[in-house]
Design a protein around this motif. Structure first.
Motif, PDB file in Angstrom:
ATOM      1  N   ASP A   1       0.831  -1.210   0.000  1.00 35.46           N
ATOM      2  CA  ASP A   1       0.000   0.000   0.000  1.00 35.46           C
ATOM      3  C   ASP A   1       0.861   1.254   0.000  1.00 35.46           C
ATOM      4  N   TYR A   2       1.954   1.213   0.758  1.00 32.78           N
ATOM      5  CA  TYR A   2       2.827   2.385   0.856  1.00 32.78           C
ATOM      6  C   TYR A   2       3.474   2.691  -0.490  1.00 32.78           C
ATOM      7  N   VAL A   3       4.016   1.673  -1.139  1.00 33.24           N
ATOM      8  CA  VAL A   3       4.677   1.885  -2.433  1.00 33.24           C
ATOM      9  C   VAL A   3       3.674   2.399  -3.462  1.00 33.24           C
TER      10      VAL A   3
ATOM     11  N   ARG B   1       2.788   6.082  -2.678  1.00 31.86           N
ATOM     12  CA  ARG B   1       3.910   6.993  -2.922  1.00 31.86           C
ATOM     13  C   ARG B   1       4.106   7.238  -4.408  1.00 31.86           C
ATOM     14  N   LEU B   2       4.013   6.191  -5.205  1.00 27.20           N
ATOM     15  CA  LEU B   2       4.241   6.337  -6.639  1.00 27.20           C
ATOM     16  C   LEU B   2       3.092   7.068  -7.331  1.00 27.20           C
ATOM     17  N   GLN B   3       1.931   7.073  -6.714  1.00 30.55           N
ATOM     18  CA  GLN B   3       0.805   7.798  -7.298  1.00 30.55           C
ATOM     19  C   GLN B   3       0.977   9.304  -7.197  1.00 30.55           C
ATOM     20  N   VAL B   4       1.661   9.757  -6.156  1.00 29.11           N
ATOM     21  CA  VAL B   4       1.758  11.201  -5.921  1.00 29.11           C
ATOM     22  C   VAL B   4       3.158  11.763  -6.142  1.00 29.11           C
TER      23      VAL B   4
ATOM     24  N   MET C   1       9.436   8.358  -7.939  1.00 31.81           N
ATOM     25  CA  MET C   1      10.725   8.113  -7.286  1.00 31.81           C
ATOM     26  C   MET C   1      11.241   6.751  -7.706  1.00 31.81           C
ATOM     27  N   GLY C   2      12.525   6.549  -7.484  1.00 32.95           N
ATOM     28  CA  GLY C   2      13.156   5.310  -7.879  1.00 32.95           C
ATOM     29  C   GLY C   2      13.140   4.259  -6.788  1.00 32.95           C
ATOM     30  N   ARG C   3      13.603   3.097  -7.171  1.00 34.02           N
ATOM     31  CA  ARG C   3      13.600   1.941  -6.276  1.00 34.02           C
ATOM     32  C   ARG C   3      14.453   2.176  -5.031  1.00 34.02           C
ATOM     33  N   LYS C   4      15.601   2.847  -5.192  1.00 34.41           N
ATOM     34  CA  LYS C   4      16.504   3.043  -4.056  1.00 34.41           C
ATOM     35  C   LYS C   4      15.852   3.860  -2.945  1.00 34.41           C
ATOM     36  N   LEU C   5      15.166   4.936  -3.307  1.00 26.23           N
ATOM     37  CA  LEU C   5      14.532   5.773  -2.294  1.00 26.23           C
ATOM     38  C   LEU C   5      13.379   5.036  -1.628  1.00 26.23           C
ATOM     39  N   LEU C   6      12.604   4.303  -2.409  1.00 31.47           N
ATOM     40  CA  LEU C   6      11.511   3.524  -1.828  1.00 31.47           C
ATOM     41  C   LEU C   6      12.039   2.478  -0.849  1.00 31.47           C
ATOM     42  N   LEU C   7      13.161   1.864  -1.191  1.00 33.84           N
ATOM     43  CA  LEU C   7      13.756   0.877  -0.288  1.00 33.84           C
ATOM     44  C   LEU C   7      14.126   1.527   1.036  1.00 33.84           C
TER      45      LEU C   7
ATOM     46  N   LYS D   1      10.582  -8.199  -2.014  1.00 33.77           N
ATOM     47  CA  LYS D   1       9.423  -8.797  -2.679  1.00 33.77           C
ATOM     48  C   LYS D   1       8.517  -7.724  -3.280  1.00 33.77           C
ATOM     49  N   VAL D   2       8.205  -6.706  -2.485  1.00 31.13           N
ATOM     50  CA  VAL D   2       7.282  -5.663  -2.937  1.00 31.13           C
ATOM     51  C   VAL D   2       7.898  -4.832  -4.059  1.00 31.13           C
ATOM     52  N   LEU D   3       9.170  -4.485  -3.928  1.00 31.52           N
ATOM     53  CA  LEU D   3       9.816  -3.677  -4.966  1.00 31.52           C
ATOM     54  C   LEU D   3       9.995  -4.468  -6.255  1.00 31.52           C
ATOM     55  N   SER D   4      10.222  -5.765  -6.137  1.00 28.46           N
ATOM     56  CA  SER D   4      10.320  -6.599  -7.335  1.00 28.46           C
ATOM     57  C   SER D   4       8.978  -6.657  -8.057  1.00 28.46           C
ATOM     58  N   GLU D   5       7.898  -6.650  -7.283  1.00 26.36           N
ATOM     59  CA  GLU D   5       6.563  -6.619  -7.891  1.00 26.36           C
ATOM     60  C   GLU D   5       6.316  -5.283  -8.594  1.00 26.36           C
ATOM     61  N   SER D   6       6.675  -4.196  -7.925  1.00 24.99           N
ATOM     62  CA  SER D   6       6.383  -2.863  -8.455  1.00 24.99           C
ATOM     63  C   SER D   6       7.270  -2.495  -9.639  1.00 24.99           C
ATOM     64  N   PHE D   7       8.498  -3.029  -9.647  1.00 25.86           N
ATOM     65  CA  PHE D   7       9.442  -2.715 -10.720  1.00 25.86           C
ATOM     66  C   PHE D   7       9.755  -3.971 -11.533  1.00 25.86           C
ATOM     67  N   ALA D   8       8.711  -4.766 -11.768  1.00 26.88           N
ATOM     68  CA  ALA D   8       8.896  -6.030 -12.487  1.00 26.88           C
ATOM     69  C   ALA D   8       9.430  -5.800 -13.895  1.00 26.88           C
ATOM     70  N   GLU D   9       8.990  -4.727 -14.536  1.00 29.05           N
ATOM     71  CA  GLU D   9       9.467  -4.388 -15.878  1.00 29.05           C
ATOM     72  C   GLU D   9      10.570  -3.340 -15.777  1.00 29.05           C
ATOM     73  N   GLU D  10      11.625  -3.505 -16.557  1.00 27.16           N
ATOM     74  CA  GLU D  10      12.737  -2.563 -16.521  1.00 27.16           C
ATOM     75  C   GLU D  10      12.300  -1.157 -16.903  1.00 27.16           C
ATOM     76  N   SER D  11      11.255  -1.076 -17.722  1.00 28.46           N
ATOM     77  CA  SER D  11      10.812   0.233 -18.211  1.00 28.46           C
ATOM     78  C   SER D  11      10.114   1.063 -17.129  1.00 28.46           C
ATOM     79  N   VAL D  12       9.680   0.423 -16.038  1.00 26.96           N
ATOM     80  CA  VAL D  12       8.904   1.136 -15.020  1.00 26.96           C
ATOM     81  C   VAL D  12       9.699   2.296 -14.434  1.00 26.96           C
ATOM     82  N   GLU D  13      10.942   2.042 -14.042  1.00 26.40           N
ATOM     83  CA  GLU D  13      11.726   3.103 -13.410  1.00 26.40           C
ATOM     84  C   GLU D  13      12.049   4.216 -14.406  1.00 26.40           C
TER      85      GLU D  13
END
Length: 243
Positions: A130-132, A135-138, A141-147, A162-174
């Motif tokens: 829920d947090y990720v 945060r990405l809706q508003v 930011m990149g994966r490092k800051l979310l971590l 696990k959660v970041l791998s789900e959110s950034f499953a595609e390389e194009s997302v970041e």
């Protein structure tokens, strides 16, 4: 947490003795003040007062006082936990840290957290997801800051991954998120010298935790033509220290 005011200043327990009065508290009608031998001994929820059968005129020994007040402190800790959870979801560690601010005993905090976890009210995986998402809706930011932010909330490392791998499953997302930041910043940078605009954009992307690859993609794509792309001010040479 010292929830009683006893005669012995070196102890959390009031002195045992005879209950001489029980008064409903004016400010908190659901609580009562218990007097022993004519002096205020402790505050207690009216529910526990009835549960333990505390009555005026009866003798209360040390062991009974200890059980009553431990149950009272547990109830206070549980109520505080519910109050915190009513505002927003918390990770287990986050809620633990907040309860410690109120000086509840560690053992009581653990009991409260175990009860909430067993009932499904503490779910670190769902909190992280829920947090990720929010945060990405508003705020792109990149994966490092979310971590870092998830770790600050006390989310275990394996769940963060696990959660970041789900959110950034595609390389194009970041890269897409980085381009969203580019779109937000371009008005501020338009009209500035190209190499300065490029430098400021790169720093903004680094601060938001984007990967080197995502930053490079934004600088090279530059759909609005804000940046100097000559070899003299090349991204690779000038930003070879970017993470």
């Amino acid at each position: 947490m010292n929830i009683v005011r006893g005669r012995d200043k070196n102890s959390d327990l009031p002195a045992a003795g005879r209950v001489t009065d029980i008064k409903t508290q004016k400010r908190y009608p659901s609580r009562v003040s218990v007097f022993i031998d004519g002096e205020f001994a402790f505050g207690l929820s009216a529910e526990l007062c009835v549960q333990y059968g505390i009555r005026i005129g009866e003798e209360v020994d040390d062991e009974r006082l200890r059980r009553i007040l431990l149950d009272e402190e547990y109830k206070l800790a549980e109520n505080k936990a519910w109050q915190l959870l009513s505002g927003r979801a918390h990770s287990r560690r986050e809620l633990e840290h907040k309860l410690r601010r109120y000086e509840f005993a560690d053992a009581l905090i653990a009991r409260v957290l175990d009860k909430l976890s067993a009932a499904g009210y503490l779910n670190d995986l769902q909190v992280a997801r829920d947090y990720v998402r929010s945060r990405l809706q508003v705020r792109p930011m990149g994966r490092k800051l979310l971590l870092r932010e998830l770790q600050q909330k006390g989310i275990p490392d394996e769940l963060c991954e696990k959660v970041l791998s789900e959110s950034f499953a595609e390389e194009s997302v970041e890269r897409e998120l980085a381009m969203q930041l580019y779109a937000k910043k371009k008005k501020q940078l338009r009209g500035q010298p190209a190499h300065k605009a490029r430098e400021k954009m790169a720093r903004a992307l680094v601060a938001r935790g984007f990967s080197r690859e995502a930053i490079r993609a934004v600088i090279e794509d530059d759909p609005d033509g804000l940046f100097d792309t000559t070899e003299e001010h090349g991204f690779t040479d000038e930003h070879n220290s970017l993470p």
